[in-house]
Design a protein around this motif. Structure first.
Motif, PDB file in Angstrom:
ATOM      1  N   HIS A 145      71.266  69.296  54.417  1.00 55.70           N
ATOM      2  CA  HIS A 145      71.143  70.019  55.683  1.00 55.70           C
ATOM      3  C   HIS A 145      70.801  69.057  56.821  1.00 55.70           C
ATOM      4  CE1 HIS A 145      70.127  73.992  53.408  1.00 55.70           C
ATOM      5  NE2 HIS A 145      71.425  73.867  53.601  1.00 55.70           N
ATOM      6  N   ALA A 146      69.864  68.153  56.559  1.00 61.78           N
ATOM      7  CA  ALA A 146      69.461  67.202  57.596  1.00 61.78           C
ATOM      8  C   ALA A 146      70.622  66.276  57.965  1.00 61.78           C
ATOM      9  CB  ALA A 146      68.256  66.393  57.126  1.00 61.78           C
TER      10      ALA A 146
ATOM     11  N   THR B  62      63.743  69.392  59.112  1.00 59.40           N
ATOM     12  CA  THR B  62      65.131  69.805  58.933  1.00 59.40           C
ATOM     13  C   THR B  62      65.352  71.199  59.494  1.00 59.40           C
ATOM     14  OG1 THR B  62      65.344  68.469  56.927  1.00 59.40           O
ATOM     15  CG2 THR B  62      66.950  70.230  57.235  1.00 59.40           C
TER      16      THR B  62
ATOM     17  N   THR C 145      73.084  67.979  60.151  1.00 62.13           N
ATOM     18  CA  THR C 145      72.579  68.087  61.517  1.00 62.13           C
ATOM     19  C   THR C 145      72.730  66.771  62.252  1.00 62.13           C
ATOM     20  OG1 THR C 145      70.995  69.805  60.863  1.00 62.13           O
ATOM     21  CG2 THR C 145      70.548  68.639  62.921  1.00 62.13           C
TER      22      THR C 145
ATOM     23  N   ALA D 233      66.214  65.621  62.473  1.00 64.60           N
ATOM     24  CA  ALA D 233      66.978  65.435  61.235  1.00 64.60           C
ATOM     25  C   ALA D 233      66.848  64.019  60.708  1.00 64.60           C
ATOM     26  CB  ALA D 233      68.447  65.787  61.471  1.00 64.60           C
TER      27      ALA D 233
ATOM     28  N   HIS E 285      77.836  71.414  53.571  1.00 62.16           N
ATOM     29  CA  HIS E 285      76.932  72.573  53.616  1.00 62.16           C
ATOM     30  C   HIS E 285      77.607  73.814  53.053  1.00 62.16           C
ATOM     31  CE1 HIS E 285      73.763  75.163  55.621  1.00 62.16           C
ATOM     32  NE2 HIS E 285      74.704  76.040  55.345  1.00 62.16           N
TER      33      HIS E 285
ATOM     34  N   HIS F 289      77.063  73.210  60.989  1.00 65.28           N
ATOM     35  CA  HIS F 289      77.179  72.290  59.863  1.00 65.28           C
ATOM     36  C   HIS F 289      78.611  72.228  59.352  1.00 65.28           C
ATOM     37  CE1 HIS F 289      72.657  72.125  58.626  1.00 65.28           C
ATOM     38  NE2 HIS F 289      72.876  71.776  59.870  1.00 65.28           N
TER      39      HIS F 289
ATOM     40  N   GLN G 251      68.227  72.710  62.230  1.00 62.26           N
ATOM     41  CA  GLN G 251      69.509  72.973  61.591  1.00 62.26           C
ATOM     42  C   GLN G 251      70.248  74.189  62.140  1.00 62.26           C
ATOM     43  OE1 GLN G 251      67.893  73.532  57.507  1.00 62.26           O
ATOM     44  NE2 GLN G 251      69.090  75.378  57.441  1.00 62.26           N
TER      45      GLN G 251
END
Length: 397
Positions: free
Chosen positions: A217-218, A268, A221, A235, A281, A277, A272
């Protein structure tokens, strides 16, 4: 080359009121309920947490008569049938808040329960009508719910996948093996309780794999097609914390590693929802149900494939991250591959036990998914390009 002209001028806050960090959940929860004005609680937890730890017992003991219901019937990927059954139970209990104790499946289930109760919807067909739509440019998920939210959740996360930071719920529809997609008004928890001692009771492999999901996820981002400077800053710090601490989890005397990973999830989560994304993702939403593998395991593979796909397109972003990690001479996908190997996590689709025919079955659902091929820094516009990135996830050479 990277697309440097796509800028995001919007930051979206998910609607939390409180985050309690480095606390004992059973000590702070009674006072938190008073502070937020809640009187009756319905607990939703995973069966493994309920049966194999004393966490739920401690929480129910500290709340006493405030607890009016509990369910641990939470299947992997939050099946719609379980959600609808639990929603009726929460409705009938007349609880005024849900306390979730668990990982992404538990929290996603609670968001969908909130949607059912607010919309007064308790049948599969009616619930599926409430799936999100997309903004005209395809970068923002928009709720289709019009009801005033009537119940919230307080989250006690036991994993690191950051579900506690979004209003998005993606439960599996057992009839189609596809993920439903909801954006729940006020679906993000009203409060989050980060208890590192609870986190330490999660089985290590599960915890590490969900940390990789949070890391993915980070990365999405930080390497977004339309980045936001505040979200990118958070992120990048999250990536650093995850990569420096995931391998320390489970080591004797390393409580700080659990705290740092929870901070990484926090960083994160705060960013996010403000950027769209990309592939890694969303592709796990196809690989998970079609391949019968956990989201977090699929994230390991898709994260690595995406890093290879973006080589030469995310030069600035990858270079900044590698420099921050003291890996200036390495490519980003090499850094990620080393991390996954050191953690004993899967790197290729074969590692997940998938067969060629299963991969073939995923092509059309991935192309039909509203997000898989959108919002990628290096475009994925058609079947040929989708197969090319999946080939990076499949081949070991």
């Amino acid at each position: 080359m990277a697309q440097t002209d796509n800028k995001n001028h919007q930051y979206r806050f998910s609607g939390h009121e409180l985050v309690l960090h480095d606390v004992s959940a059973d000590r702070v929860l009674p006072g938190l309920l008073v502070r937020l004005g809640y009187e009756t609680v319905f607990i939703v937890c995973s069966r493994s947490i309920n049966k194999n730890t004393a966490i739920v017992e401690r929480i129910t003991n500290c709340l006493g008569a405030r607890v009016v219901g509990l369910t641990d019937k939470v299947g992997e990927h939050s099946p719609l049938g379980n959600i609808l059954e639990a929603a009726r139970a929460v409705r009938d209990s007349k609880a005024d808040v849900i306390v979730s104790v668990g990982g992404g499946s538990v929290m996603d289930m609670c968001k969908a329960i909130q949607l059912c109760i607010s919309e007064n919807v308790y049948e599969r067909s009616d619930l599926l009508k409430l799936q999100f739509t997309l903004s005209d440019d395809g970068t923002e998920m928009l709720t289709t719910s019009t009801a005033v939210p009537t119940i919230r959740q307080i989250a006690i996360p036991t994993t690191l996948s950051t579900s506690e930071w979004t209003p998005v719920s993606t439960p599996i529809d057992e009839q189609t093996s596809l993920k439903a997609r909801f954006v729940v008004p006020y679906g993000a928890p009203v409060a989050i309780i980060y208890d590192p001692d609870i986190l330490a009771q999660t089985p290590l492999r599960l915890l590490v794999s969900t940390g990789i999901r949070g890391l993915d996820h980070a990365i999405n981002t930080a390497c977004a097609a339309s980045p936001h400077p505040f979200a990118s800053l958070l992120a990048e710090q999250a990536i650093k914390l995850f990569m420096e601490n995931l391998h320390l989890l489970g080591k004797s005397g390393n409580r700080q590693a659990y705290l740092n990973c929870q901070l990484a999830a926090w960083y994160t989560g705060m960013g996010q929802m403000s950027v769209a994304h990309g592939f890694s993702h969303w592709m796990v939403h196809i690989v998970g149900p079609y391949g019968g593998v956990p989201h977090s395991d699929a994230s390991c593979v898709m994260m690595l494939a995406q890093a290879k796909w973006l080589e030469g397109w995310a030069v600035e972003q990858h270079g900044r991250i590698c420099g921050m990690l003291g890996k200036e001479q390495s490519s980003f996908h090499e850094v990620l591959s080393e991390l996954l190997s050191a953690l004993g996590m899967p790197r290729y689709l074969q590692d997940l036990g998938l067969k060629p025919h299963q991969l073939e079955e995923m092509i059309e659902p991935a192309l039909q998914h509203p997000m898989v091929t959108l919002n990628n820094l290096r475009p994925i516009r058609n079947e040929t390009e989708l197969r090319a990135i999946l080939d990076l996830a499949w081949n070991v050479h």
